[in-house]
Design a protein around this motif. Sequence first.
Motif, PDB file in Angstrom:
ATOM      1  N   PRO A  20      12.546   8.529  -7.432  1.00 14.14           N
ATOM      2  CA  PRO A  20      11.188   8.009  -7.193  1.00 14.14           C
ATOM      3  C   PRO A  20      10.142   9.081  -6.933  1.00 14.14           C
ATOM      4  CG  PRO A  20      12.556   7.727  -5.232  1.00 14.14           C
ATOM      5  CD  PRO A  20      13.467   8.233  -6.314  1.00 14.14           C
ATOM      6  N   GLN A  21      10.563  10.306  -6.646  1.00 14.91           N
ATOM      7  CA  GLN A  21       9.608  11.344  -6.296  1.00 14.91           C
ATOM      8  C   GLN A  21       8.937  11.920  -7.553  1.00 14.91           C
ATOM      9  OE1 GLN A  21      12.819  11.260  -5.437  1.00 14.91           O
ATOM     10  NE2 GLN A  21      13.089  11.620  -3.250  1.00 14.91           N
TER      11      GLN A  21
ATOM     12  N   PHE B   2       5.979   5.165  -1.134  1.00 13.78           N
ATOM     13  CA  PHE B   2       6.597   3.988  -1.752  1.00 13.78           C
ATOM     14  C   PHE B   2       5.804   3.579  -2.987  1.00 13.78           C
ATOM     15  CE2 PHE B   2       6.938  -0.561  -2.486  1.00 13.78           C
ATOM     16  CZ  PHE B   2       8.312  -0.763  -2.497  1.00 13.78           C
ATOM     17  N   ALA B   3       4.492   3.572  -2.868  1.00 14.98           N
ATOM     18  CA  ALA B   3       3.639   3.207  -3.992  1.00 14.98           C
ATOM     19  C   ALA B   3       3.741   4.234  -5.119  1.00 14.98           C
ATOM     20  CB  ALA B   3       2.187   3.067  -3.529  1.00 14.98           C
ATOM     21  N   ASN B   4       3.823   5.527  -4.763  1.00 10.09           N
ATOM     22  CA  ASN B   4       3.990   6.544  -5.803  1.00 10.09           C
ATOM     23  C   ASN B   4       5.293   6.332  -6.565  1.00 10.09           C
ATOM     24  OD1 ASN B   4       1.607   7.792  -5.099  1.00 10.09           O
ATOM     25  ND2 ASN B   4       2.571   9.438  -3.925  1.00 10.09           N
ATOM     26  N   GLY B   5       6.355   6.002  -5.826  1.00  9.77           N
ATOM     27  CA  GLY B   5       7.627   5.728  -6.474  1.00  9.77           C
ATOM     28  C   GLY B   5       7.546   4.520  -7.392  1.00  9.77           C
ATOM     29  N   MET B   6       6.782   3.515  -6.981  1.00 10.91           N
ATOM     30  CA  MET B   6       6.606   2.336  -7.829  1.00 10.91           C
ATOM     31  C   MET B   6       5.822   2.694  -9.093  1.00 10.91           C
ATOM     32  SD  MET B   6       7.453  -0.823  -8.065  1.00 10.91           S
ATOM     33  CE  MET B   6       7.808  -1.447  -6.405  1.00 10.91           C
ATOM     34  N   THR B   7       4.805   3.548  -8.955  1.00 10.29           N
ATOM     35  CA  THR B   7       4.054   3.997 -10.130  1.00 10.29           C
ATOM     36  C   THR B   7       4.987   4.684 -11.120  1.00 10.29           C
ATOM     37  OG1 THR B   7       2.013   4.265  -8.872  1.00 10.29           O
ATOM     38  CG2 THR B   7       2.182   5.493 -10.937  1.00 10.29           C
ATOM     39  N   LYS B   8       5.839   5.577 -10.617  1.00 11.42           N
ATOM     40  CA  LYS B   8       6.771   6.278 -11.506  1.00 11.42           C
ATOM     41  C   LYS B   8       7.737   5.298 -12.166  1.00 11.42           C
ATOM     42  CE  LYS B   8      10.056  10.086 -11.746  1.00 11.42           C
ATOM     43  NZ  LYS B   8      10.496  11.366 -11.143  1.00 11.42           N
ATOM     44  N   ARG B   9       8.247   4.364 -11.388  1.00 12.31           N
ATOM     45  CA  ARG B   9       9.172   3.366 -11.929  1.00 12.31           C
ATOM     46  C   ARG B   9       8.522   2.573 -13.065  1.00 12.31           C
ATOM     47  NH1 ARG B   9      13.521   0.193  -9.614  1.00 12.31           N
ATOM     48  NH2 ARG B   9      13.222   1.339  -7.673  1.00 12.31           N
TER      49      ARG B   9
ATOM     50  N   PRO C 127      -6.863   7.446   5.870  1.00 12.07           N
ATOM     51  CA  PRO C 127      -5.539   6.892   6.205  1.00 12.07           C
ATOM     52  C   PRO C 127      -4.472   7.987   6.285  1.00 12.07           C
ATOM     53  CG  PRO C 127      -6.076   6.464   3.910  1.00 12.07           C
ATOM     54  CD  PRO C 127      -7.312   7.033   4.525  1.00 12.07           C
ATOM     55  N   VAL C 128      -3.523   7.788   7.174  1.00 11.53           N
ATOM     56  CA  VAL C 128      -2.359   8.657   7.288  1.00 11.53           C
ATOM     57  C   VAL C 128      -1.148   7.844   6.838  1.00 11.53           C
ATOM     58  CG1 VAL C 128      -0.912   9.997   8.844  1.00 11.53           C
ATOM     59  CG2 VAL C 128      -3.398   9.961   9.181  1.00 11.53           C
ATOM     60  N   PHE C 129      -0.622   8.153   5.674  1.00 11.06           N
ATOM     61  CA  PHE C 129       0.458   7.377   5.112  1.00 11.06           C
ATOM     62  C   PHE C 129       1.813   7.860   5.641  1.00 11.06           C
ATOM     63  CE2 PHE C 129      -2.835   7.137   1.715  1.00 11.06           C
ATOM     64  CZ  PHE C 129      -3.064   5.767   1.799  1.00 11.06           C
ATOM     65  N   LYS C 130       2.767   6.911   5.754  1.00 10.03           N
ATOM     66  CA  LYS C 130       4.092   7.232   6.275  1.00 10.03           C
ATOM     67  C   LYS C 130       5.223   6.802   5.326  1.00 10.03           C
ATOM     68  CE  LYS C 130       2.566   6.990  11.090  1.00 10.03           C
ATOM     69  NZ  LYS C 130       2.798   6.387  12.445  1.00 10.03           N
ATOM     70  N   GLY C 131       4.868   6.196   4.215  1.00 14.18           N
ATOM     71  CA  GLY C 131       5.884   5.852   3.230  1.00 14.18           C
ATOM     72  C   GLY C 131       6.654   4.584   3.502  1.00 14.18           C
ATOM     73  N   ASP C 132       6.170   3.755   4.449  1.00 19.48           N
ATOM     74  CA  ASP C 132       6.883   2.501   4.736  1.00 19.48           C
ATOM     75  C   ASP C 132       6.004   1.298   4.433  1.00 19.48           C
ATOM     76  OD1 ASP C 132       5.006   2.939   6.705  1.00 19.48           O
ATOM     77  OD2 ASP C 132       6.338   2.416   8.372  1.00 19.48           O
TER      78      ASP C 132
END
Length: 277
Positions: free
Chosen positions: A113-114, A222-229, A272-277
């Motif tokens: 996903p990265q 998480f959203a970046n991983g979804m974009t890649k997927r 925003p400070v994102f945490k990946g959850d």
Amino acid sequence: MNRTHAVIPPLSAYKARHVLMTVTDGVASITLNRPEKKNPLTFDSYDELTAIFAAARKDETTHAFVISGAGGNFSSGGDVLEIIGPLTEMNVPQLLRFTEMTGDLVKTMRACPQPIISAIDGICAGAGAIIAMASDLRFGTEASKIAFLFNRVGLAGCDMGACAMLPRIIGQGRASELLYTGRALGGAEAERWGFFNRLVDPANLIEEATKLARQLASGPTFANGMTKRMLQAEWAMSIDDAVEAEAIAQALCMKTEDFRRAYEAFANKQKPVFKGD
């Protein structure tokens, strides 16, 4: 050639043997490190890279990759003495196991996903060009030389997914030219054709690639991983199917805490400070 991929610990704790790897601030930096031979790949480095990207699918602390080569070159491809020579002595089942093993590297790069950024200077040929192609983003220099040179050694251009992926990056006609002729694509031309996202001064190449990787790693992972997927999955979809699939993907992203954080930060005129959850 019965080879099994190594099982490795979380990337931050993994001690690479056949490549260099460090993990800092959520960014894994991989260096192909045989500069005296322009960083060719071996059976072992193929296996290790595949294992690293396979492990990355379950690693919640690594959020982006940067791949580069040591000594002013990216990679000259498969090592002539350690890979190409032995291939000439193999039978068809053995050769098929080898080509499937090399293809596994591309599959794991696309499945993790990265986001993966390749930082490319100097020679980037054969399997090295494939690694660059399979990355999500590519930074290059004026001195870069990209060569899908399989045709020049008597092989087809259809290697490790090149006939599927390269036309989607630079277009069918341009990909056909490179895969039929094996000619080198210079840095400026590679940027003009869309293979490189940007050209960077060689002295700043790793720094610029890492800067973008850190930006991505600090984003909604998480959203970046979804974009890649979805970028991967939608190659085989109709527009209607893609729209439906994206509706589901985006609805899932809307249930993340990062989405809520972004809204609350916007409402309070904060970043925003994102945490990946």
